[in-house]
Design an enzyme around this catalytic site. Structure first.
Site, PDB file in Angstrom:
ATOM      1  N   SER A 106      15.640  77.474  26.065  1.00 58.10           N
ATOM      2  CA  SER A 106      14.202  77.624  26.193  1.00 58.10           C
ATOM      3  C   SER A 106      13.869  78.380  27.483  1.00 58.10           C
ATOM      4  O   SER A 106      14.418  79.445  27.748  1.00 58.10           O
ATOM      5  CB  SER A 106      13.532  76.244  26.144  1.00 58.10           C
ATOM      6  OG  SER A 106      12.147  76.339  25.974  1.00 58.10           O
ATOM      7  N   GLU A 200      16.305  82.974  19.311  1.00 61.25           N
ATOM      8  CA  GLU A 200      15.582  81.849  18.716  1.00 61.25           C
ATOM      9  C   GLU A 200      14.258  81.696  19.440  1.00 61.25           C
ATOM     10  O   GLU A 200      14.066  82.246  20.518  1.00 61.25           O
ATOM     11  CB  GLU A 200      16.408  80.556  18.831  1.00 61.25           C
ATOM     12  CG  GLU A 200      16.754  80.129  20.253  1.00 61.25           C
ATOM     13  CD  GLU A 200      15.655  79.369  20.986  1.00 61.25           C
ATOM     14  OE1 GLU A 200      14.807  78.735  20.321  1.00 61.25           O
ATOM     15  OE2 GLU A 200      15.646  79.421  22.228  1.00 61.25           O
ATOM     16  N   HIS A 270      15.419  75.282  19.030  1.00 62.96           N
ATOM     17  CA  HIS A 270      14.638  74.103  19.405  1.00 62.96           C
ATOM     18  C   HIS A 270      14.667  72.985  18.364  1.00 62.96           C
ATOM     19  O   HIS A 270      13.994  71.976  18.539  1.00 62.96           O
ATOM     20  CB  HIS A 270      13.188  74.508  19.667  1.00 62.96           C
ATOM     21  CG  HIS A 270      12.976  75.205  20.978  1.00 62.96           C
ATOM     22  ND1 HIS A 270      13.396  76.499  21.206  1.00 62.96           N
ATOM     23  CD2 HIS A 270      12.395  74.783  22.124  1.00 62.96           C
ATOM     24  CE1 HIS A 270      13.064  76.848  22.440  1.00 62.96           C
ATOM     25  NE2 HIS A 270      12.455  75.830  23.014  1.00 62.96           N
TER      26      HIS A 270
END
Length: 304
Positions: A106, A200, A270
């Site tokens: 992230s 992602e 995630h």
């Protein structure tokens, strides 16, 4: 037994119970968990002041001992604020001695890519303390793939991907799409040729994903790769206005602009179920009717 050293360079951990649950699970598995006092730290939306969060990263330079796993508490936002002040050279020298096994994803992607861009340092894009190890139900797939990556000098991840038949080798890199795009034109963006780029994201509508991919395309970054692998894009459901435009049709549009193959479907990102990837390591990719396989090597591992 491993020694986990926690860092929190990004957002405040709003789910304190999850973080404590993650710590407890690691302890019950026989591991040590250091630096727990950073978990409740807060300054506005961030996990502490700029100085505190920067110290989480720069203090790794003097961290000693074998088999230390550096684990981010969570993502969010805040790591980008630290980039100019990180002791990149000190971290590089530390990693030459007895590499720390640095893991997160992230928002943490910008620090991982900075280490890769400036000093070719390999880190792991994988689970974090609160969201993964502290999930209500610990995902066995995620845990197994985490230790598979950290314990084996060569390891593979397999999935039923979608895309053209393809085989290639190259340096594995990528992570969170939004964070990677934010580094274009900066010193912290890796300049990788013929790599395998894995991406992602979360809570980005398909048109926003497309816009970011097009930015990478227009910057010439996608065409310089040997393959592009797409992981999970959680929270990207289309709405009525889209009238049939979806993540799938977006991928087809991107494919129509590229000569580089785009392989989809990897459990990476995630979601609770995620693989762990050694960013910066060597990888070989095979995709055919039998499925997809990434074989990764050349990364630091836990010593037996």
């Amino acid at each position: 037994m491993s020694q986990f050293h926690l860092i929190a360079p990004s957002g405040y951990c709003i789910n304190q119970d999850a973080a404590q649950r993650g710590v407890q699970r690691l302890l019950e598995s026989g591991h040590q968990v250091e630096n727990q006092t950073i978990i409740p730290r807060r300054q506005q939306r961030f996990a502490g002041t700029e100085a505190q969060r920067l110290n989480d990263i720069n203090s790794l330079v003097s961290l000693t001992g074998e088999n230390r796993i550096v684990l981010a508490v969570r993502g969010g936002y805040g790591a980008s604020r630290l980039l100019e002040s990180i002791d990149w050279q000190g971290l590089a020298q530390r990693q030459q001695q007895d590499p720390l096994l640095i893991c997160g994803h992230s928002d943490f992607t910008v620090i991982q890519l900075g280490l890769l861009a400036l000093h070719d340092i390999i880190t792991f894009s994988g689970p974090m303390l609160a969201g993964n190890f502290g999930a209500p139900e610990l995902d066995a797939f995620t845990v197994e793939h985490f230790w598979r990556a950290l314990r084996n000098s060569t390891y593979s991840v397999e999935w039923q991907g979608n895309g053209p038949h393809w085989e290639c080798e190259g340096q594995l890199w990528g992570g969170n799409l939004a964070m990677l795009v934010s580094l274009i034109g900066t010193p912290w963006m890796p300049q990788i040729e013929d790599g395998i780029l894995v991406l992602e994201d979360i809570n980005e509508h398909p048109f926003r994903v497309e816009r970011m991919l097009l930015q990478l395309y227009h910057a010439g970054i996608l065409e310089r790769q040997s393959a592009i692998v797409l992981g999970s894009f959680s929270g990207s459901a289309p709405n009525d206005y889209d009238a049939g435009y979806s993540l799938e049709t977006m991928v087809e549009f991107i494919r129509s602009r590229l000569d580089v193959p785009v392989i989809t479907g990897l459990d990476f990102g995630h979601e609770q179920q995620t693989v762990t990837l050694a960013l910066g390591a060597h990888a070989s990719l095979i995709h055919n009717d039998s499925g997809s396989r990434l074989t990764i090597s050349g990364h630091p591992v836990i010593k037996a």
